[in-house]
Design an enzyme around this catalytic site. Structure first.
Site, PDB file in Angstrom:
ATOM      1  N   ARG A  72      43.194 -22.461 -29.720  1.00 52.52           N
ATOM      2  CA  ARG A  72      43.236 -21.606 -28.625  1.00 52.52           C
ATOM      3  C   ARG A  72      42.139 -21.982 -27.398  1.00 52.52           C
ATOM      4  NH1 ARG A  72      42.901 -15.354 -29.355  1.00 52.52           N
ATOM      5  NH2 ARG A  72      40.878 -15.575 -29.574  1.00 52.52           N
TER       6      ARG A  72
ATOM      7  N   GLU B 125      49.389  -5.386 -23.282  1.00 51.10           N
ATOM      8  CA  GLU B 125      48.141  -5.286 -24.254  1.00 51.10           C
ATOM      9  C   GLU B 125      46.917  -4.499 -23.808  1.00 51.10           C
ATOM     10  OE1 GLU B 125      45.952  -8.852 -24.937  1.00 51.10           O
ATOM     11  OE2 GLU B 125      46.413  -9.684 -22.961  1.00 51.10           O
TER      12      GLU B 125
ATOM     13  N   LYS C  64      42.002 -17.594 -22.763  1.00 44.81           N
ATOM     14  CA  LYS C  64      40.777 -16.424 -22.686  1.00 44.81           C
ATOM     15  C   LYS C  64      39.636 -16.940 -21.770  1.00 44.81           C
ATOM     16  CE  LYS C  64      38.548 -14.161 -26.583  1.00 44.81           C
ATOM     17  NZ  LYS C  64      38.962 -12.991 -26.387  1.00 44.81           N
TER      18      LYS C  64
HETATM   19  N1  PLP Z   1      43.762  -9.422 -26.152  1.00 45.39           N
HETATM   20  C1  PLP Z   1      42.611  -9.892 -25.511  1.00 45.39           C
HETATM   21  C2  PLP Z   1      42.504  -9.472 -23.847  1.00 45.39           C
HETATM   22  C3  PLP Z   1      41.533 -10.207 -26.080  1.00 45.39           C
HETATM   23  O1  PLP Z   1      40.175 -10.364 -25.550  1.00 45.39           O
HETATM   24  C4  PLP Z   1      41.549 -10.338 -27.592  1.00 45.39           C
HETATM   25  C5  PLP Z   1      40.155 -10.616 -28.266  1.00 45.39           C
HETATM   26  O2  PLP Z   1      40.038 -11.821 -28.599  1.00 45.39           O
HETATM   27  C6  PLP Z   1      42.565  -9.961 -28.218  1.00 45.39           C
HETATM   28  C7  PLP Z   1      43.751  -9.762 -27.347  1.00 45.39           C
HETATM   29  C8  PLP Z   1      42.804 -10.371 -29.628  1.00 45.39           C
HETATM   30  O3  PLP Z   1      42.868 -11.638 -29.972  1.00 45.39           O
HETATM   31  P1  PLP Z   1      42.230 -12.047 -31.428  1.00 45.39           P
HETATM   32  O4  PLP Z   1      42.918 -11.231 -32.470  1.00 45.39           O
HETATM   33  O5  PLP Z   1      42.469 -13.654 -31.400  1.00 45.39           O
HETATM   34  O6  PLP Z   1      40.678 -11.823 -31.404  1.00 45.39           O
HETATM   35  C1  COI Z   2      37.272 -10.483 -29.119  1.00 46.29           C
HETATM   36  O1  COI Z   2      37.919  -9.649 -29.953  1.00 46.29           O
HETATM   37  O2  COI Z   2      36.876 -11.406 -29.832  1.00 46.29           O
HETATM   38  C2  COI Z   2      37.244 -10.354 -27.819  1.00 46.29           C
HETATM   39  O3  COI Z   2      36.769 -11.309 -27.375  1.00 46.29           O
HETATM   40  C3  COI Z   2      37.218  -9.040 -27.298  1.00 46.29           C
HETATM   41  C4  COI Z   2      36.063  -8.940 -26.276  1.00 46.29           C
HETATM   42  C5  COI Z   2      34.785  -8.222 -27.002  1.00 46.29           C
HETATM   43  C6  COI Z   2      36.350  -9.559 -24.892  1.00 46.29           C
END
Ligand code: PLP
Ligand code: COI
Length: 341
Positions: free
Chosen positions: A83, A221, A185
Site C-alpha cells: 500500500r 468511512e 495514505k
Molecule cells: N481508513 C483510514 C482513513 C485510515 O487512516 C486507516 C488506518 O490506517 C484505515 C482506514 C484502516 O486501515 P488499516 O486497516 O490498513 O489500518
Molecule cells: C492506522 O490505523 O494505522 C492509522 O493510520 C490511523 C491513524 C492514527 C491515522
C-alpha cells in the site's frame, strides 16, 4: 544500552512516546541507501522540502504483537509495504521495496524490543513508516531527495474505552474527492479531516463518518478507519468505494467472516438512510482494531445499532478471531504472520 522501561501498559492510549531507535534511509541520485538506526527523533530538512509545502509524503501504520510465549510478530506487513508503494506512486515519490520496508520494521522492533507490550495486556507496538519529499525545491514538482523513516511507540486503544461502543456523527465535509487521493495514505486526507473531526468531538462524538463526496448518500468511512455493518441476516457488509483507504484490517475481516465464521460477505454501497438493515456496526483499522459503533447521528437523529453500551455478538466474535490471530492465539491463514526473530 536501553534504560529499563517502566510503563503501565494498561493505561496506554494512542499518544506519542519517544522510543530509543528509529530507522532512517535516504533516496538520492536515483536510489535508496541501505538505511540505519538512529537515536535522534528530530529530522533536519530543507525549508523548501516539498513535503512541507505541497504535501508530498505518505505514511503507514502497522503493529507488532507479543505472543504468549514471548515471541514478537507482525501482522501482514507485506500488505502495508504494497500500500505504501501505491501511495508513493500517487504522489510521484520513489517506491520502497517490500524487502526494505519489512527489514526496516524488523530492525526498529528488535532495537526497541523492551517497548513491545507483554501478551495479555491488549497493548501493542505501533509502527509508523513514512516517506517525505525533501531537499531544495520551490516549484510544484517532485522533490530531489526523499527520506524513508520508521519509528515506533507502544499503544493502547485508539478510541477511548477500546471495545466499548462509540458514537459517530455524519460530516457535511468531504475528506477525499472522486478520482482524488482518498485511496492513498497521504497526509492531505488527514489534514482535511481535522476540522470535521474537531466539530464532531465538540458535539460529543468520537469521530465522524464521511459520505461519498458525489451524492452524500452513501457511507465512505471514518476519519481513521473503515466502516462495516452486520445485517439482520448475518451478512458482513462493507462499503465499496474508490475514494476510501483500502484497509488491511477490513480485507482481513472479509476473509475471516467468510472462512472462519462462515458468514456471507459483501462489498457494496451502504446508504446512510438505510441503516435499519444492520443489527451491528463497527469501525476497523490498525489503530482502531475493531471499535463497535453504538450509534450514528444523522440529520439530528441518532440511529442506534446493537446498543450504545454493549458489544454485539458478531462484532465480539470478529474481534476475538482477529486479535487471536494477531497475538498468536488462533491459527492464522497462511502468510499473515511474520515472526520477528
Ligand atoms: N481508513 C483510514 C482513513 C485510515 O487512516 C486507516 C488506518 O490506517 C484505515 C482506514 C484502516 O486501515 P488499516 O486497516 O490498513 O489500518
Ligand atoms: C492506522 O490505523 O494505522 C492509522 O493510520 C490511523 C491513524 C492514527 C491515522
Amino acid at each position: 544500552m536501553n534504560k529499563p522501561v517502566s510503563i503501565d501498559w494498561s493505561q496506554l492510549g494512542f499518544s506519542y512516546m519517544k522510543t530509543p531507535y528509529r530507522y532512517v534511509a535516504t533516496w538520492k541520485d536515483g536510489k535508496w541507501d541501505q538505511g540505519s538506526l538512529s537515536e535522534d527523533n528530530q529530522l533536519k530538512i530543507s525549508e523548501a522540502s516539498s513535503a512541507l509545502h505541497y504535501g508530498q509524503q505518505c505514511f503507514e501504520g502497522l503493529k507488532a504483537y507479543r505472543t504468549k510465549s514471548g515471541q514478537i510478530q507482525l501482522f501482514r506487513p507485506d500488505q502495508n509495504a504494497k500500500r505504501m508503494q501505491e501511495s508513493c506512486k500517487r504522489v510521484l515519490m520513489p517506491e520502497v521495496s517490500e524487502e526494505q520496508f519489512i527489514d526496516a520494521c524488523k530492525q526498529v522492533i528488535k532495537a526497541n524490543a523492551d517497548y513491545v507490550p507483554p501478551h495479555g495486556t491488549g497493548a501493542t507496538l505501533y509502527l509508523r513508516p513514512f516517506v517525505i519529499g525533501v531537499g531544495d525545491n520551490i516549484g510544484v514538482k517532485p522533490a530531489p531527495e526523499y527520506i524513508f523513516c520508521v519509528f515506533c511507540l507502544p499503544v493502547g486503544p485508539y478510541f477511548k474505552g477500546g471495545m466499548a461502543p462509540v458514537n459517530f456523527t455524519v460530516s457535511q465535509y468531504d475528506r477525499a474527492a472522486p478520482y482524488g487521493t482518498g485511496a492513498a495514505k497521504v497526509g492531505g486526507n488527514y489534514a482535511a479531516s481535522m476540522y470535521p473531526h474537531s466539530l464532531a468531538v465538540k458535539k460529543g462524538f468520537a469521530d465522524c463518518i464521511y459520505l461519498d463526496p458525489k451524492t452524500h448518500r452513501k457511507i465512505e468511512e471514518v476519519g481513521a478507519a473503515n466502516f462495516f455493518g452486520i445485517t439482520k441476516d448475518n451478512v458482513f457488509v462493507t462499503p465499496d468505494s474508490p475514494s476510501i483507504l483500502p484497509s488491511i484490517t477490513k480485507y482481513s475481516l472479509l476473509y475471516l467472516a467468510e472462512h472462519y465464521l462462515e458468514m456471507k460477505v459483501e462489498q457494496r454501497d451502504v446508504y446512510i438512510d438505510k441503516l435499519d438493515e444492520f443489527a451491528e456496526a463497527g469501525a476497523c483499522g490498525t489503530a482502531a482494531v475493531i471499535t463497535p459503533i453504538g450509534g450514528i447521528d444523522y440529520n439530528d437523529r441518532m440511529h442506534v445499532f446493537y446498543s450504545e453500551t454493549e458489544v454485539g455478538p458478531v462484532t465480539k466474535k470478529l474481534f476475538d478471531t482477529l486479535c487471536g490471530i494477531q497475538f498468536g492465539d488462533v491459527e492464522a491463514p497462511e502468510g499473515w504472520i511474520i515472526p520477528v526473530e
